[in-house]
Design an enzyme around this catalytic site. Sequence first.
Site, mmCIF file in Angstrom:
data_model
loop_
_atom_site.group_PDB
_atom_site.id
_atom_site.type_symbol
_atom_site.label_atom_id
_atom_site.label_comp_id
_atom_site.label_asym_id
_atom_site.label_seq_id
_atom_site.Cartn_x
_atom_site.Cartn_y
_atom_site.Cartn_z
ATOM 1 N N GLY A 40 0.860 -1.176 0.000
ATOM 2 C CA GLY A 40 0.000 0.000 0.000
ATOM 3 C C GLY A 40 0.893 1.222 0.000
ATOM 4 O O GLY A 40 1.492 1.548 1.018
ATOM 5 N N HIS A 41 1.057 1.843 -1.166
ATOM 6 C CA HIS A 41 1.954 2.995 -1.274
ATOM 7 C C HIS A 41 1.110 4.271 -1.342
ATOM 8 O O HIS A 41 0.323 4.453 -2.260
ATOM 9 C CB HIS A 41 2.849 2.852 -2.520
ATOM 10 N N GLN A 222 6.976 -3.773 0.222
ATOM 11 C CA GLN A 222 7.273 -4.266 1.580
ATOM 12 C C GLN A 222 8.638 -3.729 2.055
ATOM 13 O O GLN A 222 8.961 -2.607 1.760
ATOM 14 C CB GLN A 222 7.239 -5.803 1.652
HETATM 15 P P1 IMP Z 1 1.762 -11.359 2.885
HETATM 16 O O1 IMP Z 1 2.751 -10.590 2.103
HETATM 17 O O2 IMP Z 1 0.347 -10.875 2.690
HETATM 18 O O3 IMP Z 1 1.896 -12.844 2.705
HETATM 19 O O4 IMP Z 1 2.068 -11.094 4.448
HETATM 20 C C1 IMP Z 1 3.262 -11.561 5.062
HETATM 21 C C2 IMP Z 1 3.778 -10.545 6.082
HETATM 22 O O5 IMP Z 1 4.223 -9.375 5.402
HETATM 23 C C3 IMP Z 1 2.725 -10.073 7.074
HETATM 24 O O6 IMP Z 1 3.354 -9.812 8.310
HETATM 25 C C4 IMP Z 1 2.239 -8.766 6.482
HETATM 26 O O7 IMP Z 1 1.699 -7.900 7.452
HETATM 27 C C5 IMP Z 1 3.536 -8.236 5.904
HETATM 28 N N1 IMP Z 1 3.318 -7.327 4.777
HETATM 29 C C6 IMP Z 1 2.941 -7.651 3.522
HETATM 30 N N2 IMP Z 1 2.858 -6.549 2.753
HETATM 31 C C7 IMP Z 1 3.204 -5.519 3.535
HETATM 32 C C8 IMP Z 1 3.359 -4.124 3.299
HETATM 33 O O8 IMP Z 1 3.179 -3.605 2.190
HETATM 34 N N3 IMP Z 1 3.753 -3.379 4.370
HETATM 35 C C9 IMP Z 1 4.019 -3.919 5.582
HETATM 36 N N4 IMP Z 1 3.901 -5.207 5.849
HETATM 37 C C10 IMP Z 1 3.505 -6.010 4.828
#
Ligand code: IMP
Length: 422
Positions: A40-41, A222
């Site tokens: 989410g940017h 991320q």
């Molecule tokens: P997934 O990427 O949805 O599989 O989530 C795996 C982990 O990465 C979880 O702890 C999420 O909260 C974290 N995560 C995934 N995308 C983001 C991001 O854009 N910002 C912060 N944390 C993220």
Amino acid sequence: MSMKVILGAQWGDEGKGKIVDLLSADVDIVARYQGGANAGHTVVVDGKTYVLHLIPSGILHPNVVCVIGNGVVLDPQAFLDEVAFLESHGINVRGRILISHNAHLIMPYHKLIDSLNEQGTSKIGTTGRGIGPAYIDKFARVGVKIVDLLHSDILVKKIKANIEDKNRLLSKIYNSSTINVDEIVDSYLHYDEQLDEFIKDTSLYLNQELKAGKKVLAEGAQGAMLDVDFGTYPYVTSSNPTSGGACTGLGVPPTAIDSIIGVSKAYTTRVGNGPFPTEIKEGIGDQLRKIGGEYGATTGRPRRCGWLDLFSLKYSVMVNGIQEIALTKLDVLDGFDTVKVCVGYKYQDKPLKSFPLDLCTIEDTEPVYESLPGWKSEIANAKSYDDLPHGCRSYVEFMEKYLAVHVRIVSVGATREQTIAR
Ligand code: IMP
């Protein structure tokens, strides 16, 4: 060849959207190299807030071409919704977004399996966007790729084989209801018409453009501490946000990279489960969340907050080869009498020499802090580095000295104007 890589140096949510938007003014192409609609940017331009999940933040600059690389897992509906959202705000995206024919598609069963996995006892706290299961299929060599949309016979065959497999898993392992093949085949056959104009061999395109002297900004999603290889495994995402991911996720050679910029908040946050040594569960942690508006841009979840963790940042600098830092949300620290920074970890009362990669050590580490005086004044209107109060500059310089990396950009608010370049 001139490619800059920009990535989150912490656990994500560092404010990459704003920094990518700023740097996009000086590049021709912005290319996203991994992740999916889990990101989410957020970018604020002329009082309007744009939250982008898949499309690179460079899209807000009319002359920039945006690439979604092969390393991304693309949810076609999320992509089309984002296109519609941008167009509803008067942003012309046609001819300006290219999706790699080699990227993998997120399928409805990926989201279903993601949510079923999260109902178990060992939750990762995922975003529920199907990211992990989509990458599992990619590496198991059964994934459905963007290019398959262009060959309906192959597409149908692949989806049917996958659903047969997933339905066995769903009924026998998860005790869950199964998936209807026809509905999925039908909707994915339609995506061909809607996505066709965007699909391209983006590795070839990027290499040709780089050779022709065009400037590329590779955008990570991320953050490095969520990297599947170098993050706090298993509490990570399923891709490589680290700088090396830019090459594999775009099909561009490492020799094309001429600089690597890490984005870091002036404090630390994390969303989802997993170790977070400098987390402060109440008090200052709540204050940071409130002042910094620390709620997930994708899921709305409250972020866990704590002081700046320089020890993990130093590790991130090493793994990514970060040469410059963009420091964001420095203004959030304005009101504190004292600001702390973590300069080391202790495990069983002994200082650790390097960042621990095994879960049991990292979960039991104790942060070692250094206290610095707060600056107790508003910095949101500062126009130059010299406008910042002495205490604030000392904070930035302490960070630079510890990391041996120059802080080139300092962000003191959400808008483009609230940025200081050094
Ligand atoms: P997934 O990427 O949805 O599989 O989530 C795996 C982990 O990465 C979880 O702890 C999420 O909260 C974290 N995560 C995934 N995308 C983001 C991001 O854009 N910002 C912060 N944390 C993220």
